[in-house]
Design a protein around this motif. Structure first.
Motif, mmCIF file in Angstrom:
data_model
loop_
_atom_site.group_PDB
_atom_site.id
_atom_site.type_symbol
_atom_site.label_atom_id
_atom_site.label_comp_id
_atom_site.label_asym_id
_atom_site.label_seq_id
_atom_site.Cartn_x
_atom_site.Cartn_y
_atom_site.Cartn_z
ATOM 1 N N TYR A 1 -63.274 69.710 -34.954
ATOM 2 C CA TYR A 1 -64.615 70.270 -35.085
ATOM 3 C C TYR A 1 -65.610 69.350 -34.385
ATOM 4 N N THR A 2 -66.732 69.899 -33.972
ATOM 5 C CA THR A 2 -67.781 69.099 -33.328
ATOM 6 C C THR A 2 -69.027 69.074 -34.199
ATOM 7 N N TYR A 3 -69.868 68.059 -33.937
ATOM 8 C CA TYR A 3 -71.117 67.894 -34.686
ATOM 9 C C TYR A 3 -72.150 67.268 -33.757
ATOM 10 N N GLY A 4 -73.361 67.788 -33.768
ATOM 11 C CA GLY A 4 -74.418 67.210 -32.950
ATOM 12 C C GLY A 4 -74.387 67.708 -31.515
ATOM 13 N N ASN A 5 -74.663 66.814 -30.566
ATOM 14 C CA ASN A 5 -74.758 67.214 -29.163
ATOM 15 C C ASN A 5 -73.457 67.769 -28.601
ATOM 16 N N LEU A 6 -72.331 67.361 -29.154
ATOM 17 C CA LEU A 6 -71.041 67.865 -28.668
ATOM 18 C C LEU A 6 -70.821 69.339 -29.009
ATOM 19 N N ASN A 7 -71.681 69.901 -29.832
ATOM 20 C CA ASN A 7 -71.562 71.330 -30.129
ATOM 21 C C ASN A 7 -71.639 72.170 -28.863
ATOM 22 N N TYR A 8 -72.348 71.665 -27.863
ATOM 23 C CA TYR A 8 -72.511 72.427 -26.628
ATOM 24 C C TYR A 8 -71.234 72.478 -25.794
ATOM 25 N N ALA A 9 -70.248 71.680 -26.145
ATOM 26 C CA ALA A 9 -68.968 71.725 -25.423
ATOM 27 C C ALA A 9 -68.334 73.114 -25.517
ATOM 28 N N HIS A 10 -68.576 73.804 -26.620
ATOM 29 C CA HIS A 10 -67.979 75.131 -26.820
ATOM 30 C C HIS A 10 -68.445 76.140 -25.772
ATOM 31 N N ALA A 11 -69.553 75.860 -25.113
ATOM 32 C CA ALA A 11 -70.092 76.798 -24.128
ATOM 33 C C ALA A 11 -69.491 76.615 -22.737
ATOM 34 N N PHE A 12 -68.689 75.546 -22.552
ATOM 35 C CA PHE A 12 -68.057 75.301 -21.255
ATOM 36 C C PHE A 12 -66.626 75.844 -21.253
ATOM 37 N N ARG A 13 -66.253 76.463 -20.167
ATOM 38 C CA ARG A 13 -64.943 77.142 -20.068
ATOM 39 C C ARG A 13 -63.775 76.204 -20.318
ATOM 40 N N GLU A 14 -63.869 74.969 -19.835
ATOM 41 C CA GLU A 14 -62.752 74.028 -19.952
ATOM 42 C C GLU A 14 -62.377 73.765 -21.409
ATOM 43 N N PHE A 15 -63.364 73.725 -22.299
ATOM 44 C CA PHE A 15 -63.095 73.449 -23.710
ATOM 45 C C PHE A 15 -62.622 74.686 -24.459
ATOM 46 N N GLN A 16 -62.922 75.846 -23.953
ATOM 47 C CA GLN A 16 -62.568 77.092 -24.645
ATOM 48 C C GLN A 16 -61.072 77.380 -24.631
ATOM 49 N N LYS A 17 -60.315 76.676 -23.802
ATOM 50 C CA LYS A 17 -58.873 76.924 -23.721
ATOM 51 C C LYS A 17 -58.089 76.251 -24.850
ATOM 52 N N TYR A 18 -58.748 75.349 -25.596
ATOM 53 C CA TYR A 18 -58.058 74.642 -26.681
ATOM 54 C C TYR A 18 -58.196 75.419 -27.992
ATOM 55 N N LYS A 19 -57.121 75.979 -28.455
ATOM 56 C CA LYS A 19 -57.136 76.820 -29.653
ATOM 57 C C LYS A 19 -57.406 76.021 -30.922
ATOM 58 N N HIS A 20 -57.076 74.721 -30.925
ATOM 59 C CA HIS A 20 -57.309 73.926 -32.136
ATOM 60 C C HIS A 20 -58.726 73.346 -32.186
ATOM 61 N N LEU A 21 -59.553 73.638 -31.182
ATOM 62 C CA LEU A 21 -60.979 73.339 -31.274
ATOM 63 C C LEU A 21 -61.593 74.496 -32.067
ATOM 64 N N ILE B 1 -71.898 81.991 -34.573
ATOM 65 C CA ILE B 1 -73.249 81.857 -34.034
ATOM 66 C C ILE B 1 -73.142 81.873 -32.507
ATOM 67 N N ASP B 2 -74.227 82.227 -31.855
ATOM 68 C CA ASP B 2 -74.288 82.183 -30.398
ATOM 69 C C ASP B 2 -74.666 80.777 -29.952
ATOM 70 N N ILE B 3 -74.046 80.342 -28.880
ATOM 71 C CA ILE B 3 -74.356 79.017 -28.326
ATOM 72 C C ILE B 3 -74.288 79.110 -26.803
ATOM 73 N N GLY B 4 -74.988 78.188 -26.140
ATOM 74 C CA GLY B 4 -75.022 78.230 -24.689
ATOM 75 C C GLY B 4 -76.131 79.142 -24.184
ATOM 76 N N PHE B 5 -76.132 79.396 -22.892
ATOM 77 C CA PHE B 5 -77.178 80.238 -22.318
ATOM 78 C C PHE B 5 -76.727 80.789 -20.975
ATOM 79 N N GLU B 6 -77.368 81.857 -20.568
ATOM 80 C CA GLU B 6 -77.229 82.387 -19.222
ATOM 81 C C GLU B 6 -78.510 82.040 -18.474
ATOM 82 N N GLN B 7 -78.390 81.484 -17.284
ATOM 83 C CA GLN B 7 -79.552 80.987 -16.560
ATOM 84 C C GLN B 7 -80.602 82.069 -16.329
ATOM 85 N N LYS B 8 -80.160 83.287 -16.080
ATOM 86 C CA LYS B 8 -81.119 84.378 -15.840
ATOM 87 C C LYS B 8 -81.977 84.633 -17.076
#
Length: 299
Positions: free
Chosen positions: A132-152, A233-240
């Protein structure tokens, strides 16, 4: 500690905004330096701000001037950080992240060291440990590379509004990666580690090439005994979307539809309901705190 009396509360408030803005910048400088060179002018501005904060005779205009300078520094640092993270972990996007606890042994990663999180995920992908993440590392979930780890499994929200209470309540091992972690004197020791060379008193040091003590602490901890229902919850953003919101806010400020703005500093504070616009410069948990603060955890 020295207490400074302020005749003008506006100076005090702007000074706190200045201090928090500076903290946000310097937190990431060490991480950025591993990948990119930072222009010497950025360091010069930081030293000028620190020198100003050490002067007890501050005027309102001088405080505003240095606040704008801190904003320039913050913009440069965050732009560099975003470029590095996007290049390393793929473009950021808007995604849904789980905030519920899952049954099993667990490790909580606190701080902002994305490299350490990636390394930990790679080394624990076959270890039957939930991350699990806490704090600023919460934003890691919005990057594709981290989304491939099922135990995250997701983001950890505690029952409290402060880091000490949240970490103490976590049922597993905790690792403090780089970042400005404070006020941990009362936390239960033995299952909390730090990746810093000089760690907090009583917190075990963990080497990035030897995570076994951290894994052992996770296995020795009881972990979560029940499976909570999924909550997202929603996290991350789309630039547009961000560009669209920026233009909307600018238009409303210009037309004076927005008459009052509340700025929340740091990770603890009260939300002011009577503002046209609410901006958080600290942890983003407040956006969701009203949703989850009444949640009852079974174990």
């Amino acid at each position: 500690k020295k207490t400074i009396e302020f005749d003008n509360f506006d100076i005090f408030a702007l000074q706190e905004l200045l201090r928090q803005s500076l903290c946000a910048s310097v937190t990431y400088i060490n991480y950025i330096m591993q990948e990119e060179k930072i222009n010497i002018s950025v360091y010069k501005k930081i030293y000028e701000i620190l020198d100003f904060l050490s002067d007890e005779k501050r005027t309102l205009n001088e405080t505003k001037k240095h606040l704008m300078k801190a904003g320039e520094v913050n913009f440069i640092i965050m732009e560099l950080l975003y470029e590095i993270l996007s290049k390393t972990y793929g473009n950021i996007g808007k995604t849904k992240v789980n905030i519920s606890r899952k049954k099993g042994h667990s490790i909580l990663v606190v701080g902002d060291d994305f490299k350490f999180l990636k390394d930990l995920l790679e080394k624990t992908k076959d270890k039957d440990i939930n991350i699990y993440t806490y704090g600023n590392l919460n934003y890691a979930h919005a990057f594709r590379e981290f989304q491939k780890y099922k135990h995250l499994k997701g983001i950890y929200f505690g029952k409290y509004t402060n880091i000490t209470g949240d970490i103490e309540a976590f049922r597993g091992a905790v690792v403090l990666s780089s970042g400005n972690i404070e006020n941990l004197d009362d936390i239960f020791r033995g299952r909390i580690f730090s990746t810093e060379e000089i760690s907090i008193l009583g917190v075990g040091n963990i080497k990035k090439d030897n995570l076994q003590p951290l894994l052992n602490a996770a296995y020795d901890s009881e972990g979560y005994l029940t499976e909570e229902e999924d909550r997202f919850i929603d996290i991350g953003f789309e630039q547009k979307e961000v560009d669209k919101i920026d233009k909307l806010i600018y238009t409303k400020l210009k037309s004076k539809e927005i008459k009052k703005i509340t700025i929340l500093l740091g990770c603890n504070g009260n939300i002011k309901k009577n503002s046209n616009l609410f901006i958080s410069l600290g942890c983003f948990e407040y956006e969701y705190f009203e949703k989850i603060k009444t949640t009852k955890y079974k174990d």
